[in-house]
Motif scaffolding. Structure first.
Motif, PDB file in Angstrom:
ATOM      1  N   PHE A 195       0.880  -1.275  -0.065  1.00  0.00           N
ATOM      2  CA  PHE A 195       0.049  -0.073  -0.029  1.00  0.00           C
ATOM      3  C   PHE A 195       0.889   1.267   0.042  1.00  0.00           C
ATOM      4  O   PHE A 195       0.205   2.403  -0.517  1.00  0.00           O
ATOM      5  CB  PHE A 195      -0.842   0.002   1.110  1.00  0.00           C
ATOM      6  N   TYR A 196       2.124   1.260   0.598  1.00  0.00           N
ATOM      7  CA  TYR A 196       2.738   2.480   0.448  1.00  0.00           C
ATOM      8  C   TYR A 196       3.251   3.001  -0.945  1.00  0.00           C
ATOM      9  O   TYR A 196       3.691   2.334  -1.632  1.00  0.00           O
ATOM     10  CB  TYR A 196       4.050   2.351   1.466  1.00  0.00           C
ATOM     11  N   LYS A 197       3.153   4.356  -1.180  1.00  0.00           N
ATOM     12  CA  LYS A 197       3.514   4.999  -2.383  1.00  0.00           C
ATOM     13  C   LYS A 197       4.307   6.187  -2.026  1.00  0.00           C
ATOM     14  O   LYS A 197       4.044   6.954  -1.169  1.00  0.00           O
ATOM     15  CB  LYS A 197       2.285   5.525  -3.130  1.00  0.00           C
ATOM     16  N   ASN A 198       5.203   6.563  -3.006  1.00  0.00           N
ATOM     17  CA  ASN A 198       5.911   7.824  -2.716  1.00  0.00           C
ATOM     18  C   ASN A 198       4.958   8.959  -3.378  1.00  0.00           C
ATOM     19  O   ASN A 198       4.206   8.587  -4.156  1.00  0.00           O
ATOM     20  CB  ASN A 198       7.308   7.607  -3.613  1.00  0.00           C
ATOM     21  N   PRO A 199       5.317  10.078  -3.250  1.00  0.00           N
ATOM     22  CA  PRO A 199       4.370  11.288  -3.376  1.00  0.00           C
ATOM     23  C   PRO A 199       4.117  11.374  -4.973  1.00  0.00           C
ATOM     24  O   PRO A 199       2.947  11.664  -5.363  1.00  0.00           O
ATOM     25  CB  PRO A 199       5.339  12.689  -3.005  1.00  0.00           C
ATOM     26  N   GLU A 200       5.167  11.203  -5.907  1.00  0.00           N
ATOM     27  CA  GLU A 200       4.974  11.188  -7.147  1.00  0.00           C
ATOM     28  C   GLU A 200       4.089  10.233  -7.859  1.00  0.00           C
ATOM     29  O   GLU A 200       3.451  10.159  -8.926  1.00  0.00           O
ATOM     30  CB  GLU A 200       6.428  11.351  -7.920  1.00  0.00           C
ATOM     31  N   HIS A 201       3.970   9.240  -6.951  1.00  0.00           N
ATOM     32  CA  HIS A 201       3.170   7.814  -7.550  1.00  0.00           C
ATOM     33  C   HIS A 201       1.683   7.913  -6.696  1.00  0.00           C
ATOM     34  O   HIS A 201       0.947   6.929  -7.066  1.00  0.00           O
ATOM     35  CB  HIS A 201       3.746   6.781  -7.401  1.00  0.00           C
ATOM     36  N   SER A 202       1.613   8.835  -5.718  1.00  0.00           N
ATOM     37  CA  SER A 202       0.276   8.801  -4.970  1.00  0.00           C
ATOM     38  C   SER A 202      -0.791   9.355  -5.796  1.00  0.00           C
ATOM     39  O   SER A 202      -0.772  10.328  -6.183  1.00  0.00           O
ATOM     40  CB  SER A 202       0.443   9.608  -3.646  1.00  0.00           C
ATOM     41  N   ARG A 203      -1.993   8.635  -5.686  1.00  0.00           N
ATOM     42  CA  ARG A 203      -3.271   9.005  -6.456  1.00  0.00           C
ATOM     43  C   ARG A 203      -4.021   9.873  -5.569  1.00  0.00           C
ATOM     44  O   ARG A 203      -5.032  10.592  -5.695  1.00  0.00           O
ATOM     45  CB  ARG A 203      -3.957   7.749  -7.075  1.00  0.00           C
ATOM     46  N   LYS A 204      -3.447  10.136  -4.082  1.00  0.00           N
ATOM     47  CA  LYS A 204      -4.520  10.609  -3.162  1.00  0.00           C
ATOM     48  C   LYS A 204      -4.199  11.981  -3.121  1.00  0.00           C
ATOM     49  O   LYS A 204      -4.655  12.818  -2.542  1.00  0.00           O
ATOM     50  CB  LYS A 204      -4.172   9.895  -1.826  1.00  0.00           C
ATOM     51  N   LEU A 205      -2.708  12.603  -3.501  1.00  0.00           N
ATOM     52  CA  LEU A 205      -2.183  13.763  -3.277  1.00  0.00           C
ATOM     53  C   LEU A 205      -2.977  14.765  -4.463  1.00  0.00           C
ATOM     54  O   LEU A 205      -3.026  14.593  -5.601  1.00  0.00           O
ATOM     55  CB  LEU A 205      -0.680  13.745  -3.571  1.00  0.00           C
ATOM     56  N   SER A 206      -3.480  15.785  -4.023  1.00  0.00           N
ATOM     57  CA  SER A 206      -4.052  16.724  -5.001  1.00  0.00           C
ATOM     58  C   SER A 206      -2.905  17.529  -5.619  1.00  0.00           C
ATOM     59  O   SER A 206      -1.720  17.702  -5.208  1.00  0.00           O
ATOM     60  CB  SER A 206      -5.045  17.826  -4.103  1.00  0.00           C
ATOM     61  N   LYS A 207      -3.035  18.419  -6.650  1.00  0.00           N
ATOM     62  CA  LYS A 207      -2.058  18.828  -7.505  1.00  0.00           C
ATOM     63  C   LYS A 207      -1.753  20.013  -6.345  1.00  0.00           C
ATOM     64  O   LYS A 207      -0.422  20.301  -6.456  1.00  0.00           O
ATOM     65  CB  LYS A 207      -2.724  19.692  -8.777  1.00  0.00           C
ATOM     66  N   GLU A 208      -2.411  20.697  -5.713  1.00  0.00           N
ATOM     67  CA  GLU A 208      -1.878  21.774  -4.741  1.00  0.00           C
ATOM     68  C   GLU A 208      -1.095  21.353  -3.771  1.00  0.00           C
ATOM     69  O   GLU A 208      -0.173  21.934  -3.254  1.00  0.00           O
ATOM     70  CB  GLU A 208      -3.451  22.298  -4.246  1.00  0.00           C
ATOM     71  N   GLU A 209      -1.672  20.101  -2.932  1.00  0.00           N
ATOM     72  CA  GLU A 209      -0.700  19.705  -2.081  1.00  0.00           C
ATOM     73  C   GLU A 209       0.779  19.091  -2.537  1.00  0.00           C
ATOM     74  O   GLU A 209       1.833  19.369  -1.817  1.00  0.00           O
ATOM     75  CB  GLU A 209      -1.560  18.404  -1.360  1.00  0.00           C
ATOM     76  N   PHE A 210       0.856  18.564  -3.889  1.00  0.00           N
ATOM     77  CA  PHE A 210       1.966  18.112  -4.163  1.00  0.00           C
ATOM     78  C   PHE A 210       2.947  19.252  -4.514  1.00  0.00           C
ATOM     79  O   PHE A 210       4.104  19.283  -4.127  1.00  0.00           O
ATOM     80  CB  PHE A 210       1.559  17.469  -5.546  1.00  0.00           C
ATOM     81  N   GLU A 211       2.182  20.483  -4.995  1.00  0.00           N
ATOM     82  CA  GLU A 211       3.087  21.496  -5.359  1.00  0.00           C
ATOM     83  C   GLU A 211       3.554  22.311  -4.030  1.00  0.00           C
ATOM     84  O   GLU A 211       4.851  22.722  -3.946  1.00  0.00           O
ATOM     85  CB  GLU A 211       2.346  22.655  -5.850  1.00  0.00           C
ATOM     86  N   TYR A 212       2.858  22.315  -3.083  1.00  0.00           N
ATOM     87  CA  TYR A 212       3.166  22.435  -1.577  1.00  0.00           C
ATOM     88  C   TYR A 212       4.444  21.879  -1.038  1.00  0.00           C
ATOM     89  O   TYR A 212       5.271  22.343  -0.391  1.00  0.00           O
ATOM     90  CB  TYR A 212       2.044  22.422  -0.449  1.00  0.00           C
ATOM     91  N   ILE A 213       4.412  20.603  -1.231  1.00  0.00           N
ATOM     92  CA  ILE A 213       5.329  19.532  -0.836  1.00  0.00           C
ATOM     93  C   ILE A 213       6.697  19.798  -1.547  1.00  0.00           C
ATOM     94  O   ILE A 213       7.998  20.050  -1.079  1.00  0.00           O
ATOM     95  CB  ILE A 213       4.996  18.295  -1.025  1.00  0.00           C
ATOM     96  N   GLN A 214       6.525  20.379  -2.771  1.00  0.00           N
ATOM     97  CA  GLN A 214       7.616  20.572  -3.565  1.00  0.00           C
ATOM     98  C   GLN A 214       8.292  22.101  -3.482  1.00  0.00           C
ATOM     99  O   GLN A 214       9.204  22.301  -3.823  1.00  0.00           O
ATOM    100  CB  GLN A 214       7.388  20.548  -5.041  1.00  0.00           C
ATOM    101  N   SER A 215       7.546  22.839  -2.560  1.00  0.00           N
ATOM    102  CA  SER A 215       8.071  24.200  -2.471  1.00  0.00           C
ATOM    103  C   SER A 215       9.370  24.502  -1.863  1.00  0.00           C
ATOM    104  O   SER A 215       9.982  25.614  -1.917  1.00  0.00           O
ATOM    105  CB  SER A 215       6.816  24.965  -1.570  1.00  0.00           C
ATOM    106  N   GLU A 216       9.878  23.433  -1.278  1.00  0.00           N
ATOM    107  CA  GLU A 216      11.268  23.601  -0.761  1.00  0.00           C
ATOM    108  C   GLU A 216      12.200  22.360  -0.919  1.00  0.00           C
ATOM    109  O   GLU A 216      12.901  22.052  -0.299  1.00  0.00           O
ATOM    110  CB  GLU A 216      11.071  23.840   1.172  1.00  0.00           C
ATOM    111  N   GLY A 217      11.996  21.965  -2.277  1.00  0.00           N
ATOM    112  CA  GLY A 217      12.787  20.905  -2.831  1.00  0.00           C
ATOM    113  C   GLY A 217      12.428  19.546  -2.494  1.00  0.00           C
ATOM    114  O   GLY A 217      13.022  18.714  -3.085  1.00  0.00           O
ATOM    115  N   ALA A 218      11.082  19.250  -1.722  1.00  0.00           N
ATOM    116  CA  ALA A 218      10.652  17.820  -1.663  1.00  0.00           C
ATOM    117  C   ALA A 218       9.879  17.373  -2.709  1.00  0.00           C
ATOM    118  O   ALA A 218       9.913  18.119  -3.748  1.00  0.00           O
ATOM    119  CB  ALA A 218      10.022  17.825  -0.294  1.00  0.00           C
ATOM    120  N   GLY A 219       9.043  16.189  -2.575  1.00  0.00           N
ATOM    121  CA  GLY A 219       8.235  15.906  -3.439  1.00  0.00           C
ATOM    122  C   GLY A 219       8.800  14.536  -4.112  1.00  0.00           C
ATOM    123  O   GLY A 219       7.830  13.679  -4.728  1.00  0.00           O
ATOM    124  N   PHE A 220       9.975  14.278  -4.269  1.00  0.00           N
ATOM    125  CA  PHE A 220      10.595  13.046  -4.946  1.00  0.00           C
ATOM    126  C   PHE A 220      11.875  12.528  -4.187  1.00  0.00           C
ATOM    127  O   PHE A 220      12.562  13.135  -3.671  1.00  0.00           O
ATOM    128  CB  PHE A 220      10.985  13.712  -6.650  1.00  0.00           C
TER     129      PHE A 220
END
Length: 434
Positions: A195-220
């Motif tokens: 069941f565990y997925k990384n952010p770039e493969h998660s279907r539960k993350l909204s576009k807005e939240e994924f961009e927020y995670i990326q805001s300081e270099g995270a996300g991948f």
């Protein structure tokens, strides 16, 4: 292949907060991890009676685990950064769960030593995995709080373990403690792999939240293939050595509590097995509070613009190390059980605030591709030195008939963590010219 991404700057958190559900995986894994360590301290009185073991033998089993755990930190961090968190973590949980189960099968000290070596090796990737996952699921300003939440699992385990494991032991015997916790780990490993997925493969993350995670270099999740720094060169940095020595001082007293607290309550204060489930769990509630509140406090300091993420964690660690030292040194000088439980609770509160911030610090200090490695190297220092403390504490008690010297010396060592983190851990790791 390295994925090129933009790093949008978002000032406010998104409405959806799916990223925080990742912390649940880390809490469950850490809880099981610490159940598998705490079961020895709960089983110790009955094991000593049935198998004619001494306190030094029990301390030796704690030391053997810590040495194996410490030595395996170095390859564990490299493996996580090289092959990914999901694969290495799933294998590790299966490994340590099997070792836990085997503790219930044997009767002789040499067999227990071998199994504890295997347990330490298997558990080594657990906390570096948490640091790595946090580094790519959360922006820097949230990592302290997120880490405090999942690091609290190392206190939930010992807090819940006494009443839970004592009840199991009274009903089914001490061997059942190892069987049941071993099976629980196997089931968790299977669930995490599925069941565990990384952010770039998660279907539960909204576009807005994924961009927020990326805001300081995270996300991948970045790996060592993309790193410009050689793994062995990490030992050339003063910051890394500060983390190693600081965690050495912290884990020294932590291991004494983990291995000997239940036995201390039984022998010094005459606590019965039925009462042990309550009394031995209370101090770890302080640990839970310390881990969570410490992370929350560093987040607030950064949110309000008072200081940077690194400085907030360094300050919190240093203050808590001094307070922990004072509290632990006072333990032998009070007589009542209630007062000693209070001091143990305060001590574990301060120590837990240190460990949570120290793990979060790895994500701030290390390059994204080497977070697990730096966190594991810090943990290596802590547990390589901390491995000595249960054995030495056991020797002190056997030779002197008292725990006083073990607590006083442990408190002094804990206080030295403030010097290491404040004066040595200052600058993030940057590429050097080789």
């Amino acid at each position: 292949m390295q994925i090129e991404t933009k790093e949008p700057v978002l000032s406010t958190a998104p409405k959806k907060n799916w990223r925080w559900t990742v912390v649940i995986w880390l809490i469950i894994g850490g809880f099981i991890n610490y159940l598998d360590r705490a079961n020895l301290s709960i089983a110790a009185p009955q094991m000593m009676k049935d198998l004619h073991l001494t306190k030094t033998d029990i301390g030796l089993l704690g030391t053997v685990f810590s040495w194996s755990y410490a030595l395996m930190q170095l390859p564990a961090g490299w493996l996580i950064d090289r092959f990914g968190t999901k694969k290495i973590y799933s294998i590790a949980v299966l490994w340590w769960s099997g070792a836990t189960f085997m503790m219930g099968l044997f009767n002789k000290l040499p067999s227990f030593i071998i199994v504890r070596l295997l347990l330490g090796a298997g558990e080594a990737p657990c906390w570096p995995t948490g640091a790595k996952i946090t580094s790519y699921w959360f922006p820097k300003k949230e990592r302290g709080f997120a880490t405090g939440l999942w690091d609290s699992s190392s206190k939930w385990g010992p807090a819940i373990a006494p009443p839970l494991l004592v009840a199991i032991m009274l009903a089914f015997g001490w061997r059942s403690l190892f069987y049941i916790t071993g099976i629980a780990g196997v089931l968790f490993s299977i669930a995490f792999w599925i069941f565990y997925k990384n952010p770039e493969h998660s279907r539960k993350l909204s576009k807005e939240e994924f961009e927020y995670i990326q805001s300081e270099g995270a996300g991948f999740e970045e790996n060592l293939v993309n790193s410009k720094i050689k793994w062995r060169s990490l030992f050339k940095y003063k910051t890394v050595w500060g983390m190693i020595l600081g965690f050495f001082c912290t884990i020294w007293i932590w291991n004494i509590f983990l291995v000997f607290l239940p036995l201390y309550l039984v022998e010094v204060h005459g606590v019965t097995l039925q009462e042990l489930g309550v009394y031995a769990s209370i101090p770890w509630v302080g640990g839970i509070f310390g881990a969570i509140f410490g992370g929350y406090l560093t987040k607030k300091l950064v949110d309000k613009g008072i200081t940077s993420p690194v400085k907030a964690k360094r300050a919190l660690i240093s203050i808590c190390a001094i307070l922990a030292a004072i509290v632990v040194i006072f333990v032998p000088f009070v007589d009542s059980l209630a007062m000693k439980i209070t001091l143990f609770t305060l001590a574990l509160c301060f120590i837990s605030a240190i460990t949570g911030s120290a793990w979060a610090l790895a994500g701030d200090i290390a390059p994204p591709s080497m977070v697990a490695s730096v966190g594991a190297i810090q943990n290596f220092g802590g547990y390589f030195g901390g491995a000595l403390s249960p054995f030495i504490a056991g020797l002190i008690v056997d030779k002197t008939g008292s725990y006083s010297l073990a607590f006083i010396s442990g408190g002094i060592i804990a206080g030295c963590a403030a010097l290491c983190y404040w004066f040595l851990v200052k600058n993030p790791i940057q590429e050097r010219v080789e």
